[in-house]
Design an enzyme around this catalytic site. Sequence first.
Site, PDB file in Angstrom:
ATOM      1  N   SER A 122       0.827  -1.226   0.000  1.00 58.07           N
ATOM      2  CA  SER A 122       0.000   0.000   0.000  1.00 58.07           C
ATOM      3  C   SER A 122       0.851   1.260   0.000  1.00 58.07           C
ATOM      4  O   SER A 122       1.924   1.299   0.599  1.00 58.07           O
ATOM      5  CB  SER A 122      -0.892   0.039   1.244  1.00 58.07           C
ATOM      6  OG  SER A 122      -1.636  -1.135   1.350  1.00 58.07           O
ATOM      7  N   GLU A 237      -4.005 -14.130   1.910  1.00 51.98           N
ATOM      8  CA  GLU A 237      -4.444 -13.260   2.998  1.00 51.98           C
ATOM      9  C   GLU A 237      -5.949 -13.389   3.230  1.00 51.98           C
ATOM     10  O   GLU A 237      -6.424 -13.320   4.335  1.00 51.98           O
ATOM     11  CB  GLU A 237      -4.142 -11.807   2.613  1.00 51.98           C
ATOM     12  CG  GLU A 237      -3.025 -11.177   3.408  1.00 51.98           C
ATOM     13  CD  GLU A 237      -2.880  -9.700   3.113  1.00 51.98           C
ATOM     14  OE1 GLU A 237      -2.711  -9.370   1.930  1.00 51.98           O
ATOM     15  OE2 GLU A 237      -2.905  -8.913   4.064  1.00 51.98           O
TER      16      GLU A 237
END
Length: 404
Positions: A122, A237
Site C-alpha cells: 500500500s 491473505e
Amino acid sequence: MDLNYSPEDVAYRKQVRTWLERNLPFSPPRTLEERKVWHRKLYEGGFLGMGWPKEYGGQGARPMEQAIVADEMAHAAAPAPTNGLGLGIVGPTIVVHGNEWQKKRYLRKILTAEEMWCQLYSEPNSGSDLASLKTSAEDKGDHFMVNGQKIWTSGGKVADWGLLLARTDPKVPKHKGITCFLMSMRQPGVEVRPLKQITGSAEFCEVFMTNARVEKENQIGKLGEGWAIANTTLGYERGGRSLARISGYAAQYHRLVGAAKKLMRNGRPLMESPTVRQRLGKIWADLEVERYNALRVLTQLEKGEHPGAGGSLTKLSYSEFEKRFMEVAQEILGPYGQLTDGAPAELALEIDTAVGEMGTWAYGFLWSRAGTIYAGSSEIQKNVIGERILGLPKESRADRGGAR
Ligand SMILES: Cc1cc2nc3c(=O)[nH]c(=O)nc-3n(C[C@H](O)[C@H](O)[C@H](O)COP(=O)(O)OP(=O)(O)OC[C@H]3O[C@@H](n4cnc5c(N)ncnc54)[C@H](O)[C@@H]3O)c2cc1C
C-alpha cells in the site's frame, strides 16, 4: 464438503493437544525475543510452514493437519508465532513464484524467525486501487534503485526484509508495469516511521525509500508480472486460517457468555434477559455459518484447489461478523468492555493480540474495524465477488491507459 474427521485426523489432534499441554509457556511472551523463542519452539514441534515443501524446512502436511493445529492452538489460547507476514504471505509467495536459489536462501529463515518480514504494497494514494502504485524500481544494470513511499506496513519496524511491489515500466497499462521484489529493510536508503493506531499500539509504519537498493537476484517472477504475484498473495491473505479464526471467536464467545452470567442487572444475572439471550443466540448462529464457510475452504484446499476469488467470500463474511460480534460484546459488558486494564478476571478477555500484549474486549472491539479494511476492504471484496464469481459487468474504469 466433508464434515467428518478421519481416525488419523482424530489421532493427530490428540497428539497436537498433548504437545500444547506440555509446551505452552507459563506466561504469554511479551517481548520480541520472547516471541521468537516461542516461535522456534512451534517450528521445532513441526507446527510452522506445515504446507511448505520439506526440502526448504516445511512439513509437507495436508491442509486438514494445518487446520487441526491452528484449531488446537486457538482452543488452548496459545500465543501466535511471530513473523506472521513471513509465514502467511511472503513464504507462500516464494514457494509458488520464487526460483530455487530464493527458496533455499529465504524460506528456512522465515520459519526460524531469524529474518522478520513485512509487506510493502500500500501507498498513500494506492490502497484499494493498488495497481496505481507509484514507487519506482529503476534498472541500474547490476541492481534496481527504488524510490517512493509505502504506508500501513505492519511490522515494518522489526522487519529485516520486505516483499515489495514497485513500478518498473510507467509507459504500459498500470497492471502490467509492476514487478515484485524482496528488499532488505536494513540499508541506508530505507527509513521506517511507526504510526500509532486507535488500539494504542504502533505495529503499523510508513516506509520511505530513497535510492534504496534491490539486488537483481531478489526479483520474484518476471519483469512486469508483479500484479499476478500480488494476487496470489492476496488470495492467501483472504482465504487462509479460516478454521482457526472460528475457534478463536468461539473461545471469546464462551467468555462473553460467562461474563453475562456474572453481570447483574436489577438483581438478576444479565443472561436471564431475553434481549441478551437473543443477541447471543444470533451471534452463535452466525458463528456456525462462519464455521461451515471455513470447512468449505478447507475442503477445497484438501482437494488441491486454491480458493481464488472464493477467498473474498470468506474474508467479507468473517470480517463483518467480527465487527457485529464485538459490538454485541460491548453492549453486554457496558463499561467493563471499555477497560484496557484492571477488569475483574471473569469479565476480562484473554486474547493474544500478536503485538506482545494480552488483549482486552476494548482492544478486540477497536481491532475489529481493521478486518474490513486490510487485504482489501469489504467494498472491494464485494466488487471481486460481483465480477469474478457472479460474472456481473465490471466496474467502469477511466484508468486503463499508462500508469502516469
Ligand atoms: C490492520 C491493517 C494492516 C495492514 N497491513 C498492511 C501491510 O502490512 N502492508 C500493506 O501494504 N498494506 C497494509 N494495510 C493497508 C490495506 O491494504 C489498505 O488500507 C486497504 O487496501 C485500503 O486502502 P486505503 O486504506 O488506501 O483506503 P482507500 O482505498 O482510500 O479506500 C477508502 C474507502 O473507499 C472505498 N473504496 C475504494 N475504492 C472503491 C471501489 N472501487 N468501489 C467501492 N468502494 C471503494 C473503500 O472500501 C474504503 O471504504 C493494512 C491495513 C490495515 C487496516
